[in-house]
Design a protein around this motif. Structure first.
Motif, short mmCIF file in Angstrom:
data_model
loop_
_atom_site.label_atom_id
_atom_site.label_comp_id
_atom_site.label_asym_id
_atom_site.label_seq_id
_atom_site.Cartn_x
_atom_site.Cartn_y
_atom_site.Cartn_z
N SER A 1 -8.28 -6.71 -19.67
CA SER A 1 -7.99 -8.04 -19.12
C SER A 1 -7.36 -7.88 -17.74
N VAL A 2 -7.97 -8.54 -16.75
CA VAL A 2 -7.48 -8.42 -15.37
C VAL A 2 -7.12 -9.82 -14.88
N ARG A 3 -5.91 -9.98 -14.32
CA ARG A 3 -5.46 -11.29 -13.83
C ARG A 3 -4.87 -11.16 -12.42
N HIS A 4 -5.45 -11.93 -11.49
CA HIS A 4 -4.92 -12.03 -10.12
C HIS A 4 -4.61 -10.66 -9.53
N LEU A 5 -5.53 -9.75 -9.67
CA LEU A 5 -5.29 -8.38 -9.22
C LEU A 5 -5.62 -8.24 -7.73
N ASN A 6 -4.63 -7.81 -6.96
CA ASN A 6 -4.84 -7.47 -5.55
C ASN A 6 -4.54 -5.99 -5.38
N HIS A 7 -5.23 -5.35 -4.44
CA HIS A 7 -4.91 -3.94 -4.18
C HIS A 7 -5.07 -3.63 -2.70
N TYR A 8 -4.18 -2.79 -2.21
CA TYR A 8 -4.16 -2.47 -0.78
C TYR A 8 -4.18 -0.96 -0.59
N TYR A 9 -4.79 -0.51 0.49
CA TYR A 9 -4.67 0.89 0.91
C TYR A 9 -3.91 0.92 2.22
N GLY A 10 -3.24 2.05 2.47
CA GLY A 10 -2.56 2.21 3.76
C GLY A 10 -1.20 1.55 3.77
N GLN A 11 -0.46 1.82 4.85
CA GLN A 11 0.91 1.36 4.98
C GLN A 11 1.05 0.59 6.29
N GLY A 12 2.01 -0.32 6.32
CA GLY A 12 2.39 -1.00 7.57
C GLY A 12 1.21 -1.71 8.23
N SER A 13 1.04 -1.45 9.52
CA SER A 13 0.00 -2.17 10.27
C SER A 13 -1.40 -1.71 9.86
N LEU A 14 -1.48 -0.53 9.21
CA LEU A 14 -2.79 -0.03 8.79
C LEU A 14 -3.16 -0.55 7.39
N LYS A 15 -2.25 -1.33 6.81
CA LYS A 15 -2.46 -1.80 5.44
C LYS A 15 -3.71 -2.67 5.38
N LYS A 16 -4.55 -2.36 4.42
CA LYS A 16 -5.82 -3.07 4.32
C LYS A 16 -6.03 -3.50 2.89
N THR B 1 -15.16 1.09 -7.08
CA THR B 1 -14.52 2.30 -7.57
C THR B 1 -13.00 2.13 -7.67
N THR B 2 -12.45 1.40 -6.70
CA THR B 2 -11.01 1.13 -6.76
C THR B 2 -10.66 0.38 -8.05
N LEU B 3 -11.47 -0.64 -8.34
CA LEU B 3 -11.23 -1.41 -9.56
C LEU B 3 -11.33 -0.51 -10.79
N LEU B 4 -12.32 0.37 -10.78
CA LEU B 4 -12.52 1.28 -11.91
C LEU B 4 -11.32 2.22 -12.08
N THR B 5 -10.83 2.76 -10.96
CA THR B 5 -9.70 3.70 -11.08
C THR B 5 -8.44 2.97 -11.53
N LEU B 6 -8.30 1.70 -11.16
CA LEU B 6 -7.14 0.92 -11.62
C LEU B 6 -7.23 0.70 -13.13
N MET B 7 -8.45 0.33 -13.59
CA MET B 7 -8.64 0.11 -15.02
C MET B 7 -8.43 1.38 -15.82
N GLY B 8 -8.77 2.51 -15.20
CA GLY B 8 -8.64 3.79 -15.90
C GLY B 8 -7.25 4.39 -15.86
N GLY B 9 -6.32 3.68 -15.26
CA GLY B 9 -4.96 4.23 -15.20
C GLY B 9 -4.87 5.41 -14.27
N LEU B 10 -5.78 5.49 -13.30
CA LEU B 10 -5.75 6.61 -12.36
C LEU B 10 -4.98 6.27 -11.09
N ARG B 11 -4.79 4.95 -10.87
CA ARG B 11 -3.97 4.48 -9.75
C ARG B 11 -2.97 3.48 -10.30
N SER B 12 -1.84 3.37 -9.60
CA SER B 12 -0.83 2.39 -10.03
C SER B 12 -1.22 0.99 -9.57
#
Lengths: 387, 232
Positions: free
Chosen positions: B6-21, B48-59
């Motif tokens: 179950s996924v709800r209002h999931l946002n994900h970002y890469y990078g830090q500061g001004s490079l944050k995307k 793939t990002t969504l998949l790694t999140l679902m798999g517990g591979l990324r926080s």
């Protein structure tokens, strides 16, 4: 069947797969271990041979000139000091010893080599060396001496010829001297061979030496006498041109001299450190490339739910397996080289269990440390990166 | 019935500061037990990002994501590691351990399960049989073809009987025939074990195997009505 599944021995399976790398690692660790064993062997041989004479003295207390430092750095003192000490309560007997390097002519090729002559009173048991004790009385005859069984080849095949029953007469400082027997004392880094003779014969051979000025005084105590009390009494009664110490302290001082006042001890210690570092670098290289090569697989294992700890254990086990596999041939080769060195130099190169355990521990530390360094690379195995 | 993912209002970002995307935008998704879902969309759409999140591979950074009724937002490293043990992963590259045989590679998946020796052996042989590799069990990956390696990887993912299988482009390195074979094997085994499959793919040749197709573009899930037209 309720037997739990046996875990896969991942570390060994991984090492085994790359035969060439495994052999290089084993060779590297063996090499490091051989180096360590040799350095320690030489160091041990140096020290144990250097004090064989000291331990053979038949007396609890030793008297020396206050300026004597080592068997190769001696000074003389008057034997009157020794007879002064004889009067102290608790002292049973005293014996003077003359020591000097004298020119020995090899009877076979006439070359001249310095031999370390020990002059003792043949009426006293001064040296606890079986070969000396057995032949001591024969030294009463003029121009006789006992020869050193463990001496180097340069002095001639004296021992073999003597044992074959031949009469051996050679020139010692231009005097004809007959060898009357053999005794065993190892050569040291400073002394190639020993000769034991009577004090009177010694002064004839070493005609440059003055009678009554001796090198070492051996003091034998009465049974039950308190060594420390006698030492204290001696120190208070004797002038400070002589020093007195227990026989053990005398040996310790000799070791300390070699260790501190010559580069020998330091050289061998440094050799051990370098071997340790060389071995460590080799193990690190092997483990680092092993971890790097398997990074995607390790990341996969992390993704599958393996903990970091599992992977750390794999690398650590690899290090210990390498340590043991390298240590076994390393020890075997070192034993062989000890034998050869012993044969070629007569140095008492001896392996003891303590040294084997010590080198094994050093090898394990060396490998574990390298493993710990290589493990830092494991952090780079990010399971999120494999997709 | 509670959805298995179950996924709800999931946002994900890469990078830090001004490079944050931002990569994922307000993802909402429910996946039920036993569903076979294909997640498709152009490169860089965030699949793939969504998949790694679902798999517990990324926080998880923002929003909620729960798998098997466990919330992954603020999960510790240890919780994520344990969560991954009930998921079977199949990767684009087979990622087999090259120093282990096919049998041992599958066995690795059981290292972290509490299982008897006899049960483990039975399961490994069964699953390798099911992927048609009963005669290749003692081969090292270097002795297997691409398709065979991928089948070992599938056997490895399935042997622990996971509740969820996450697969990322499992057919990318394979020709049409072996690609389809591999997915069919996966599907059959999953149906037998009643497990849920989420498959990320570009491969149009296997879309018909899915119960549901989810389309992603620029970090958004595109709503299902549009997908129907897309598939046709």
């Amino acid at each position: 069947m309720t037997q739990k599944k046996k875990p896969l021995f991942l570390s060994w399976l991984q090492l085994r797969k790359e035969r060439a790398r495994l052999l290089v690692a084993i060779a590297g660790i063996s090499f490091a271990d051989v180096l360590m064993f040799l350095q320690m062997g030489f160091r041990g041989a140096l020290f144990s041979s250097a004090v064989e004479f000291h331990h053979s003295l038949n007396g609890e207390i030793v008297m020396l000139s206050s300026r004597s430092r080592s068997l190769i750095s001696l000074d003389r003192f008057t034997e009157r000091r020794l007879y002064q000490a004889a009067g102290i309560t608790g002292v049973a007997s005293v014996s003077p010893i003359y020591l000097n390097a004298i020119q020995w002519r090899n009877p076979e090729n006439k070359e001249i080599w310095d031999i370390y002559a020990i002059g003792i009173n043949p009426e006293h048991q001064v040296l606890n060396i079986p070969g000396v004790e057995a032949n001591r009385e024969q030294l009463r005859q003029p121009d006789t001496a006992l020869f050193n069984l463990g001496s180097r080849q340069e002095f001639g095949a004296i021992a073999q010829q003597f044992q074959a029953g031949e009469t051996i007469i050679t020139e010692i400082n231009e005097r004809q001297v007959q060898i009357q027997g053999l005794f065993k004392l190892s050569p040291t880094f400073g002394i190639n061979a020993y000769l034991v003779t009577s004090d009177i014969n010694f002064l004839r051979m070493a005609d440059f030496r003055q009678g009554g000025l001796i090198d070492v005084g051996v003091v034998k105590l009465q049974p039950g006498a308190d060594v420390q009390a006698v030492l204290t009494e001696m120190r208070s009664r004797l002038p400070d041109d002589v020093k007195v110490m227990t026989r053990d302290d005398y040996a310790k001082a000799e070791v300390a001299f070699w260790n501190a006042s010559t580069p020998v001890g330091y050289t061998f210690d440094l050799g051990v450190v370098i071997a340790f570092i060389v071995g460590g670098v080799i193990v690190y290289q092997i483990l680092y490339s092993d971890v790097t090569d398997h990074l995607p697989e390790y990341a996969t294992l992390k993704a599958m739910g393996f903990r970091d700890r599992y992977l750390l254990m794999v690398v650590f086990q690899e290090a210990l397996i390498l340590a043991i596999l390298g240590f076994i041939p390393g020890t075997a080769i070192a034993l062989g080289i000890y034998r050869i060195t012993n044969f070629a130099t007569m140095l008492p190169m001896a392996m003891d269990l303590g040294r084997i355990v010590f080198v094994l521990i050093l090898t394990a530390i060396m490998s574990s440390f390298s493993a710990a360094m290589a493990m830092r690379k494991l952090q780079a195995a990010d399971p999120a990166d494999i997709f | 019935m509670q959805p298995i993912i179950s996924v709800r209002h999931l946002n994900h970002y890469y990078g830090q500061g001004s490079l944050k995307k931002q990569i994922l935008f307000d993802i909402n998704l429910d996946i039920n037990r036993g569903e076979i879902i294909i997640l498709t969309g152009p490169s860089g759409s965030g699949k793939t990002t969504l998949l790694t999140l679902m798999g517990g591979l990324r926080s998880i950074q923002e929003g909620n994501l729960s798998i098997l009724e466990q919330e992954l937002l603020h999960a510790t490293k240890e919780q994520m590691t344990l969560a991954r043990r009930s998921i079977g992963f199949i990767f684009q590259a087979h990622n087999l351990l090259n120093f282990l045989t096919a049998y041992q590679n599958v066995e690795m998946a059981l290292e972290i399960q509490d299982i008897t020796a006899a049960e483990a052996d039975t399961r490994i042989r069964a699953v390798l049989g099911a992927v048609g590799l009963e005669h290749r069990m003692d081969y090292y990956p270097s002795g297997l073809s691409g398709g065979q390696k991928q089948r070992v990887a599938i056997a490895r993912a399935l042997v622990s009987q996971p509740k969820i299988i996450l697969a990322d482009e499992p057919t990318a390195a394979l020709d049409k025939k072996s690609g389809r074979d591999v997915v069919e094997i996966m599907e059959n085994l999953a149906r037998e074990q009643g497990c849920t499959i989420l498959l990320v793919t570009h491969d149009n040749r296997i879309l018909d195997l899915a119960d549901r197709i989810i389309y992603m573009e620029d970090g958004y899930l595109v709503n299902s009505s549009n997908i129907a037209t897309l598939v046709q």
